[in-house]
Design a protein around this motif. Structure first.
Motif, PDB file in Angstrom:
ATOM      1  N   SER A  42       0.846  -1.190   0.000  1.00 30.99           N
ATOM      2  CA  SER A  42       0.000   0.000   0.000  1.00 30.99           C
ATOM      3  C   SER A  42       0.882   1.240   0.000  1.00 30.99           C
ATOM      4  CB  SER A  42      -0.906   0.011   1.238  1.00 30.99           C
ATOM      5  OG  SER A  42      -0.124   0.113   2.409  1.00 30.99           O
ATOM      6  N   GLY A  43       0.272   2.373  -0.278  1.00 24.72           N
ATOM      7  CA  GLY A  43       0.973   3.647  -0.195  1.00 24.72           C
ATOM      8  C   GLY A  43       0.673   4.328   1.131  1.00 24.72           C
ATOM      9  N   GLU A  75      -2.072   2.999  -7.044  1.00 22.29           N
ATOM     10  CA  GLU A  75      -1.003   3.933  -7.344  1.00 22.29           C
ATOM     11  C   GLU A  75      -1.596   5.238  -7.840  1.00 22.29           C
ATOM     12  OE1 GLU A  75       1.673   5.538  -6.848  1.00 22.29           O
ATOM     13  OE2 GLU A  75       3.074   3.925  -7.415  1.00 22.29           O
ATOM     14  N   ARG A  76      -0.958   6.310  -7.458  1.00 23.15           N
ATOM     15  CA  ARG A  76      -1.360   7.634  -7.952  1.00 23.15           C
ATOM     16  C   ARG A  76      -0.820   7.816  -9.365  1.00 23.15           C
ATOM     17  NH1 ARG A  76       0.835   9.392  -2.122  1.00 23.15           N
ATOM     18  NH2 ARG A  76      -1.112   9.120  -0.967  1.00 23.15           N
ATOM     19  N   CYS A  77      -1.566   8.533 -10.185  1.00 18.97           N
ATOM     20  CA  CYS A  77      -1.170   8.716 -11.586  1.00 18.97           C
ATOM     21  C   CYS A  77      -0.132   9.826 -11.691  1.00 18.97           C
ATOM     22  CB  CYS A  77      -2.393   8.988 -12.452  1.00 18.97           C
ATOM     23  SG  CYS A  77      -3.504   7.570 -12.539  1.00 18.97           S
ATOM     24  N   ASP A  84       4.764  11.783  -4.641  1.00 18.80           N
ATOM     25  CA  ASP A  84       3.437  11.207  -4.412  1.00 18.80           C
ATOM     26  C   ASP A  84       3.359   9.739  -4.803  1.00 18.80           C
ATOM     27  OD1 ASP A  84       2.173  13.475  -3.353  1.00 18.80           O
ATOM     28  OD2 ASP A  84       1.772  14.274  -5.365  1.00 18.80           O
ATOM     29  N   SER A  85       4.409   9.201  -5.404  1.00 17.36           N
ATOM     30  CA  SER A  85       4.384   7.835  -5.919  1.00 17.36           C
ATOM     31  C   SER A  85       4.538   6.810  -4.804  1.00 17.36           C
ATOM     32  CB  SER A  85       5.518   7.651  -6.935  1.00 17.36           C
ATOM     33  OG  SER A  85       5.731   6.288  -7.225  1.00 17.36           O
ATOM     34  N   MET A 108       2.954  -0.432 -11.020  1.00 14.53           N
ATOM     35  CA  MET A 108       1.820   0.067 -11.798  1.00 14.53           C
ATOM     36  C   MET A 108       2.279   1.272 -12.612  1.00 14.53           C
ATOM     37  SD  MET A 108      -1.625   0.208  -9.433  1.00 14.53           S
ATOM     38  CE  MET A 108      -2.596  -1.273  -9.098  1.00 14.53           C
ATOM     39  N   HIS A 109       2.116   1.216 -13.926  1.00 14.55           N
ATOM     40  CA  HIS A 109       2.511   2.343 -14.781  1.00 14.55           C
ATOM     41  C   HIS A 109       1.348   3.348 -14.846  1.00 14.55           C
ATOM     42  CE1 HIS A 109       6.382   0.702 -16.264  1.00 14.55           C
ATOM     43  NE2 HIS A 109       5.803  -0.448 -15.923  1.00 14.55           N
ATOM     44  N   ALA A 110       1.073   3.916 -13.690  1.00 14.18           N
ATOM     45  CA  ALA A 110      -0.112   4.765 -13.560  1.00 14.18           C
ATOM     46  C   ALA A 110       0.048   6.125 -14.226  1.00 14.18           C
ATOM     47  CB  ALA A 110      -0.442   4.959 -12.075  1.00 14.18           C
TER      48      ALA A 110
END
Length: 248
Positions: A42-43, A75-77, A84-85, A108-110
């Motif tokens: 998790s983030g 994941e954040r884009c 923020d990643s 994740m390549h968000a």
């Protein structure tokens, strides 16, 4: 719920130590059972202390990192170098410091413009690693919970809560940065083990509703995380657990 376990700790430090011991136990059991350990991270700030512990002794050498596959629950884009990643957080605090093969870190390549395609690509990557055409069953998914009971990037009253076909999907959430990719309920209901780390007084009301309230996952998305064949372990600090009637 018979497969739910709750523990309360006096500080983030003691909670994180307990979490590290739990991760190692699950990792070792998974490797003995089927030869590898699949772990979705998790983030957020809460797991940072856990990641640092796992990257240091006496913990690091208790996991055979050659047999670990790392994924993310959401994941954040943003680019992977962004502050923020969630990927960057895990890399900086843990993954760059342990002997895990780079090919077994599945980001994740968000940041891709086509977020539907990025979601599908992550679905295919999970299925490839797990060797399944269906829903992968992680050994362990690490999750947090927000003050409004969101988990991963599943927020109250959003269409993502009703998703049953896709395994990963793009969402826009009421918290910056709004654009995210997230695992969907089918994946969060499939693991062998889930570990929630929840700290802070601002979570106390949501904790009480999720744990002791009536089932209402549209209002309290963390209630969706009830694995059909697995268990859920909640680790709280005293502030987050302060409104619970039963603390064990």
């Amino acid at each position: 719920m018979q497969n739910r376990h709750i523990s309360v700790y006096s500080s983030l430090d003691t909670l994180s130590q307990a979490a590290a011991r739990y991760v190692i136990q699950v990792a070792q059991e998974a490797i003995v059972s089927h030869g590898r350990f699949t772990f979705a991270l998790s983030g957020g700030n809460t797991p940072k202390a856990l990641f640092k512990l796992l990257a240091a002794e006496p913990y690091t050498s208790q996991i055979d990192w050659n047999l670990v596959d790392i994924f993310w629950s959401d994941e954040r884009c943003v680019p992977p170098e962004s502050e923020d990643s969630s990927y960057r957080l895990a890399m900086d605090t843990m993954l760059s410091k342990v002997p895990i093969p780079a090919s077994q870190i599945h980001r994740m390549h968000a940041e891709e413009k086509d977020r539907d395609a990025a979601s599908q690509a992550y679905t295919e990557e999970m299925r490839r690693v797990f060797g399944t055409s269906g829903t992968p069953a992680f050994d362990l998914i690490l999750l947090g919970m927000g003050p409004e009971a969101h988990t991963a990037s599943l927020f109250p009253h959003q269409p993502s809560l009703q998703e049953r076909e896709r395994l990963v999907m793009p969402v826009s959430v009421p918290k910056p940065p709004p654009a995210r990719l997230t695992l969907t309920p089918p994946v969060l209901q499939a693991p062998r083990h889930v570990l929630f780390l929840v700290t802070g007084q601002d979570k106390a009301e949501a904790v009480k509703e999720v744990i002791e309230g009536a089932r209402n996952p549209d209002e309290y998305p963390a209630q969706l995380v009830q694995p059909t064949q697995g268990d859920v372990t909640w680790l709280f600090d005293t502030a987050a657990a302060s409104q619970l009637t039963h603390k064990a």
